[in-house]
Design an enzyme around this catalytic site. Structure first.
Site, PDB file in Angstrom:
ATOM      1  N   ASP A 275      41.005   0.359  20.907  1.00 22.85           N
ATOM      2  CA  ASP A 275      40.004   1.189  21.628  1.00 22.85           C
ATOM      3  C   ASP A 275      40.514   1.777  22.656  1.00 22.85           C
ATOM      4  O   ASP A 275      41.560   1.455  23.559  1.00 22.85           O
ATOM      5  CB  ASP A 275      38.669   0.447  21.830  1.00 22.85           C
ATOM      6  CG  ASP A 275      38.119  -0.149  20.822  1.00 22.85           C
ATOM      7  OD1 ASP A 275      38.573   0.025  19.514  1.00 22.85           O
ATOM      8  OD2 ASP A 275      37.171  -0.593  20.939  1.00 22.85           O
ATOM      9  N   HIS A 418      42.804  -3.090  23.002  1.00 24.62           N
ATOM     10  CA  HIS A 418      42.770  -1.808  23.703  1.00 24.62           C
ATOM     11  C   HIS A 418      44.266  -1.300  23.771  1.00 24.62           C
ATOM     12  O   HIS A 418      45.163  -2.074  24.514  1.00 24.62           O
ATOM     13  CB  HIS A 418      42.111  -1.791  24.979  1.00 24.62           C
ATOM     14  CG  HIS A 418      40.733  -2.108  24.981  1.00 24.62           C
ATOM     15  ND1 HIS A 418      40.227  -3.317  24.858  1.00 24.62           N
ATOM     16  CD2 HIS A 418      39.502  -1.328  25.027  1.00 24.62           C
ATOM     17  CE1 HIS A 418      38.845  -3.536  24.811  1.00 24.62           C
ATOM     18  NE2 HIS A 418      38.331  -2.314  24.813  1.00 24.62           N
TER      19      HIS A 418
HETATM   20 NI    NI Z   1      35.974   1.100  24.785  1.00 18.73          NI
END
Ligand code: NI
Length: 457
Positions: A275, A418
């Site tokens: 992400d 991430h």
């Molecule tokens: Ni996010």
């Protein structure tokens, strides 16, 4: 109502013959600031810091531009300062505090760059600050440096919006100066810098709106400094070309053909998802995935993706899936439906224009959803995707993240990480190698779902 007062639409053409059909003039916001497409600026890389948990929600991004080191440094320091003040605040009450910093380019031409940072805090308000970079001097300029006389600017602004500038305001009151498409000077204010009783157009959320005024060319021209004229010319350049020395050599490896995707009706599949990117570490993550024949899913933030369309094209070319993680990474459960919808659609458009495909998946930031968010996602034909494993903890190194990811992996699971976290990207080779030894295949989220739908379970 400041915004409405500043809305006299472009004066109706006086040269129109009476027989000509007159369209009603379009209602445009003259205080809307002109933006430059960051995807057309070579050497621009968004740098993102994000975190979410029970105690706070944070997303902060700024552009790093090669050849403009002083600007990148100033933006990083401004971000650090805001994040530090935010994380020092202790959370009281039931709602989780949120800090969001997004950026846009107000100019990028010749040797001048303008970067606008909009910081939204919940609880709290919005601050607006535009940094200018003078490449000839190698120096960062404040917005107030665009004019020679802040006092005269204050008088002009007060004439349009009494109360917008406090009586004893110094240059710091003018934290954000930029230009609109017509070449007007837009002077905008942070919520806390506006005198009480000066209400901008109210947002649908009920929070006070932005206070800004647009000054016409004849009004502001006599006030501009020498740098202000350069900034104006750069902002209005029809085809912006930035010249700040050679851009960093691109780190993109040649695209490889996609790894074969396993059939999850029979194979033991897991979906790795990343992400908040793309960012500076996304390229080497793609290298690691390609070396091991692994596919993944990237939930990109529209603001970052718009700056790096080339990385999106590489993701798609190498067989990865691209999902929508909204444009500004706000907690959608706090926004009205119209705002949620425009934020998601803006990112769909960024993904589509970079790769030719819009994507089917939505991951709402922080996993924060309510009935409104779900309804908007459904109306846009997007499937909301959460995760089954969340192996990152603040302060973790790569080994700890890899250990947790391997321990939490399950057949049919979705691991959330991430690609804006260097330690997570560092952990990926070990995660892939250990899970491959356990018999896992690494597939996209859509491949995982396809196997689940048609599988026995
Ligand atoms: Ni996010």
């Amino acid at each position: 109502m400041a915004l409405l007062a500043a809305l006299p639409v472009a004066s109706a053409g006086t040269g129109c013959s009476p027989r000509e059909h007159r369209e009603p003039p379009p209602v445009t916001d003259v205080t809307a600031i002109r933006e430059v497409d960051p995807g057309g600026v070579p050497g621009l890389m968004p740098v993102t810091r994000s975190g979410g948990g029970d105690r706070h929600r944070l997303f902060a991004s700024y552009p790093r531009i090669s050849g403009a080191g002083a600007l990148s440094g100033a933006l990083a320091r401004a971000q650090d300062e805001q994040v530090r003040r935010f994380t020092e605040r202790t959370s009281r009450g039931p709602s989780v505090p949120e800090l969001n910093i997004e950026w846009s380019l107000t100019a990028a031409s010749g040797d001048v760059v303008g970067v606008r940072l909009v910081t939204s805090a919940f609880p709290g308000g919005t601050t607006r600050r535009t940094f200018w970079y003078d490449g000839a001097a190698g120096a960062v300029r404040s917005s107030a440096d665009l004019v020679d006389g802040p006092g005269r600017l204050a008088a002009l602004v007060r004439a349009k919006e009494p109360g917008a500038v406090p009586a004893k305001a110094g240059p710091e009151a003018f934290s954000s100066l930029a230009f609109n498409d017509q070449g007007d000077l837009v002077v905008e204010f942070s919520d806390d810098a506006v005198a009480a009783g000066t209400a901008g157009a109210a947002e649908p959320t009920g929070t006070p709106g932005r206070v800004a005024v647009a000054l016409g060319h004849r009004e502001y021209e006599p006030l501009l400094s020498a740098f202000g004229r350069r900034a104006r010319d750069a902002a209005l350049a029809p085809r912006p070309v930035l010249r700040l020395g050679p851009p960093e050599s691109p780190t993109l490896a040649a695209s490889r053909s996609p790894a074969p995707q396993a059939d999850c009706r029979t194979a033991k599949c897991v979906a790795l998802t990343f992400d908040d990117g793309p960012g500076p570490d996304t390229g080497r993550l793609l290298d690691a995935l390609a070396e091991r024949g692994a596919r993944a899913t990237f939930f990109v933030v529209g603001g970052n993706a718009a700056a790096q369309p080339e990385l999106l094209r590489r993701q798609r070319a190498e067989g990865h899936e691209i999902g929508n993680h909204t444009h500004a990474h706000r907690d959608l459960s706090r926004l009205p439906a119209l705002r949620i919808s425009s934020d998601i659609q803006r990112t769909q458009e960024v993904i589509r224009s970079a790769t030719g495909h819009g994507g089917m998946l939505l991951r709402p930031p922080y996993g924060a959803v309510n009935g409104t968010v779900t309804g908007v996602a459904r109306s846009l034909g997007l499937v909301q995707i959460r995760w089954t494993a969340d192996p990152e903890r603040d302060g973790d190194g790569a080994a700890a993240i890899a250990g947790r990811a391997v321990a939490l992996a399950r057949a049919g699971g979705i691991i959330r990480m991430h690609d804006v976290r260097p330690a997570s990207v560092d952990a990926v080779p070990e995660i892939l190698d250990r899970l491959a030894r356990d018999g896992y295949s690494f597939v996209t989220v859509s491949a995982l779902r396809a196997g689940r739908r048609s599988g026995p379970g």
